[in-house]
Design a protein around this motif. Sequence first.
Motif, PDB file in Angstrom:
ATOM      1  N   LEU A 282       1.177  -1.111  -0.404  1.00  0.00           N
ATOM      2  CA  LEU A 282       0.051   0.379   0.315  1.00  0.00           C
ATOM      3  C   LEU A 282       1.118   1.616   0.006  1.00  0.00           C
ATOM      4  O   LEU A 282       0.310   2.386   0.071  1.00  0.00           O
ATOM      5  CB  LEU A 282      -1.078   0.511   0.910  1.00  0.00           C
ATOM      6  CG  LEU A 282      -2.079  -1.057   1.454  1.00  0.00           C
ATOM      7  CD1 LEU A 282      -2.835  -0.740   2.603  1.00  0.00           C
ATOM      8  CD2 LEU A 282      -2.600  -0.749   0.129  1.00  0.00           C
ATOM      9  N   GLY A 283       1.937   1.356   0.038  1.00  0.00           N
ATOM     10  CA  GLY A 283       2.967   2.116  -0.383  1.00  0.00           C
ATOM     11  C   GLY A 283       3.768   3.254   1.070  1.00  0.00           C
ATOM     12  O   GLY A 283       4.062   3.237   1.201  1.00  0.00           O
ATOM     13  N   LEU A 284       3.344   1.998   2.643  1.00  0.00           N
ATOM     14  CA  LEU A 284       3.457   2.163   3.481  1.00  0.00           C
ATOM     15  C   LEU A 284       5.045   2.163   3.928  1.00  0.00           C
ATOM     16  O   LEU A 284       5.049   1.364   3.400  1.00  0.00           O
ATOM     17  CB  LEU A 284       2.820   1.666   5.031  1.00  0.00           C
ATOM     18  CG  LEU A 284       0.781   2.173   4.378  1.00  0.00           C
ATOM     19  CD1 LEU A 284      -0.030   1.504   5.354  1.00  0.00           C
ATOM     20  CD2 LEU A 284       1.090   3.266   5.130  1.00  0.00           C
ATOM     21  N   ARG A 285       5.968   2.841   5.210  1.00  0.00           N
ATOM     22  CA  ARG A 285       7.196   2.596   4.655  1.00  0.00           C
ATOM     23  C   ARG A 285       7.370   3.346   6.373  1.00  0.00           C
ATOM     24  O   ARG A 285       6.859   3.833   7.123  1.00  0.00           O
ATOM     25  CB  ARG A 285       8.115   4.069   4.382  1.00  0.00           C
ATOM     26  CG  ARG A 285       7.967   3.211   2.414  1.00  0.00           C
ATOM     27  CD  ARG A 285       8.195   2.392   2.074  1.00  0.00           C
ATOM     28  NE  ARG A 285       8.332   1.833   0.803  1.00  0.00           N
ATOM     29  CZ  ARG A 285       7.622   0.618  -0.131  1.00  0.00           C
ATOM     30  NH1 ARG A 285       6.433   1.044   0.617  1.00  0.00           N
ATOM     31  NH2 ARG A 285       7.300   1.246  -0.941  1.00  0.00           N
TER      32      ARG A 285
ATOM     33  N   VAL B 203       2.831   5.987  15.264  1.00  0.00           N
ATOM     34  CA  VAL B 203       2.017   4.544  15.260  1.00  0.00           C
ATOM     35  C   VAL B 203       2.363   3.838  15.351  1.00  0.00           C
ATOM     36  O   VAL B 203       3.621   3.800  15.047  1.00  0.00           O
ATOM     37  CB  VAL B 203       1.189   4.767  13.912  1.00  0.00           C
ATOM     38  CG1 VAL B 203       0.095   3.380  13.803  1.00  0.00           C
ATOM     39  CG2 VAL B 203       0.120   6.418  13.518  1.00  0.00           C
ATOM     40  N   ALA B 204       2.013   3.226  16.888  1.00  0.00           N
ATOM     41  CA  ALA B 204       2.769   1.691  16.272  1.00  0.00           C
ATOM     42  C   ALA B 204       1.737   0.480  17.189  1.00  0.00           C
ATOM     43  O   ALA B 204       1.165   0.171  17.396  1.00  0.00           O
ATOM     44  CB  ALA B 204       2.965   1.151  17.852  1.00  0.00           C
ATOM     45  N   VAL B 205       1.946  -0.804  15.549  1.00  0.00           N
ATOM     46  CA  VAL B 205       1.619  -1.848  15.164  1.00  0.00           C
ATOM     47  C   VAL B 205       1.735  -2.772  16.072  1.00  0.00           C
ATOM     48  O   VAL B 205       2.878  -3.450  16.075  1.00  0.00           O
ATOM     49  CB  VAL B 205       1.082  -1.989  13.681  1.00  0.00           C
ATOM     50  CG1 VAL B 205       0.105  -2.560  13.850  1.00  0.00           C
ATOM     51  CG2 VAL B 205       0.394  -0.399  12.855  1.00  0.00           C
ATOM     52  N   TYR B 206       1.019  -3.576  16.790  1.00  0.00           N
ATOM     53  CA  TYR B 206       1.226  -4.757  17.453  1.00  0.00           C
ATOM     54  C   TYR B 206      -0.051  -5.926  16.852  1.00  0.00           C
ATOM     55  O   TYR B 206      -1.285  -5.446  16.094  1.00  0.00           O
ATOM     56  CB  TYR B 206       0.713  -4.801  18.764  1.00  0.00           C
ATOM     57  CG  TYR B 206       2.010  -4.106  19.486  1.00  0.00           C
ATOM     58  CD1 TYR B 206       2.554  -4.371  19.910  1.00  0.00           C
ATOM     59  CD2 TYR B 206       1.780  -2.233  19.624  1.00  0.00           C
ATOM     60  CE1 TYR B 206       3.576  -3.031  20.956  1.00  0.00           C
ATOM     61  CE2 TYR B 206       2.263  -2.246  20.489  1.00  0.00           C
ATOM     62  CZ  TYR B 206       3.556  -2.380  21.064  1.00  0.00           C
ATOM     63  OH  TYR B 206       4.731  -1.503  21.778  1.00  0.00           O
ATOM     64  N   VAL B 207       0.693  -6.829  16.412  1.00  0.00           N
ATOM     65  CA  VAL B 207       0.058  -8.222  15.964  1.00  0.00           C
ATOM     66  C   VAL B 207       0.398  -9.428  16.693  1.00  0.00           C
ATOM     67  O   VAL B 207       1.349 -10.105  17.287  1.00  0.00           O
ATOM     68  CB  VAL B 207       0.875  -8.746  14.403  1.00  0.00           C
ATOM     69  CG1 VAL B 207       0.047 -10.223  13.847  1.00  0.00           C
ATOM     70  CG2 VAL B 207       0.877  -7.552  13.740  1.00  0.00           C
ATOM     71  N   ASP B 208      -1.321  -9.137  17.690  1.00  0.00           N
ATOM     72  CA  ASP B 208      -0.306 -10.111  18.759  1.00  0.00           C
ATOM     73  C   ASP B 208      -1.190 -11.800  18.488  1.00  0.00           C
ATOM     74  O   ASP B 208      -2.202 -12.077  17.971  1.00  0.00           O
ATOM     75  CB  ASP B 208      -2.492  -9.697  19.627  1.00  0.00           C
ATOM     76  CG  ASP B 208      -1.875  -8.015  20.466  1.00  0.00           C
ATOM     77  OD1 ASP B 208      -0.500  -7.480  20.262  1.00  0.00           O
ATOM     78  OD2 ASP B 208      -2.960  -7.737  20.644  1.00  0.00           O
TER      79      ASP B 208
ATOM     80  N   ILE C 141      -4.730   0.499   9.086  1.00  0.00           N
ATOM     81  CA  ILE C 141      -3.096   0.830   9.196  1.00  0.00           C
ATOM     82  C   ILE C 141      -2.876   2.136   8.485  1.00  0.00           C
ATOM     83  O   ILE C 141      -2.532   3.448   8.863  1.00  0.00           O
ATOM     84  CB  ILE C 141      -2.101  -0.165   9.063  1.00  0.00           C
ATOM     85  CG1 ILE C 141      -2.233  -0.845  10.360  1.00  0.00           C
ATOM     86  CG2 ILE C 141      -0.641   0.382   9.935  1.00  0.00           C
ATOM     87  CD1 ILE C 141      -1.135  -2.218  10.003  1.00  0.00           C
ATOM     88  N   ALA C 142      -3.217   1.996   7.306  1.00  0.00           N
ATOM     89  CA  ALA C 142      -3.016   3.510   6.018  1.00  0.00           C
ATOM     90  C   ALA C 142      -4.457   4.078   6.390  1.00  0.00           C
ATOM     91  O   ALA C 142      -3.739   5.850   6.283  1.00  0.00           O
ATOM     92  CB  ALA C 142      -3.651   2.706   4.834  1.00  0.00           C
TER      93      ALA C 142
END
Length: 150
Positions: free
Chosen positions: A44-47, A71-76, A138-139
């Motif tokens: 999606l072009g996110l870096r 933004v902090a992403v957690y995959v649980d 996320i985007a």
Amino acid sequence: MRGPGPPHPEGPVPLSPVIRSRMQQQRRRDTVPELAIRSAAWRLGLRYRVHLSPLPGVRRRADLIFPTERVAVYVDGCFWHVCPIHGTLPRNNRDWWAAKLEANSRRDADTDSCLRAAGWMPLRFWEHEDASEAAQAIATAVKSRGSTHR
Ligand SMILES: [Zn+2]
């Protein structure tokens, strides 16, 4: 790369080979959904940066980090973080596991409130969630946090 689980996943006494192999499988699989979300986000072009602690004092590293947008992403993992659909309690050492998994959930909540207090947006996804939907979410979040001037 270590999963988000406790340092001694075997529990206090040896578990049956069946449970042990399930635990190991669970830990290995932890990284697969994370990679799927990462590559979907990339497409999606996110870096982003990976496996960093967003803040001093936040022990659990985020799986994806957007430092500018905070933004902090957690995959649980469904087992370790007690997913409402797939969360289970091993029959052996039930009380020990109950306490352990509850401590995990409590730590997740602590992490989120630390992040919010510092102006970060924590985002959490279950490992069972669809990777491209997660990447879309996320985007949207990153965009809403002002990625335009990057
Ligand atoms: Zn699940």
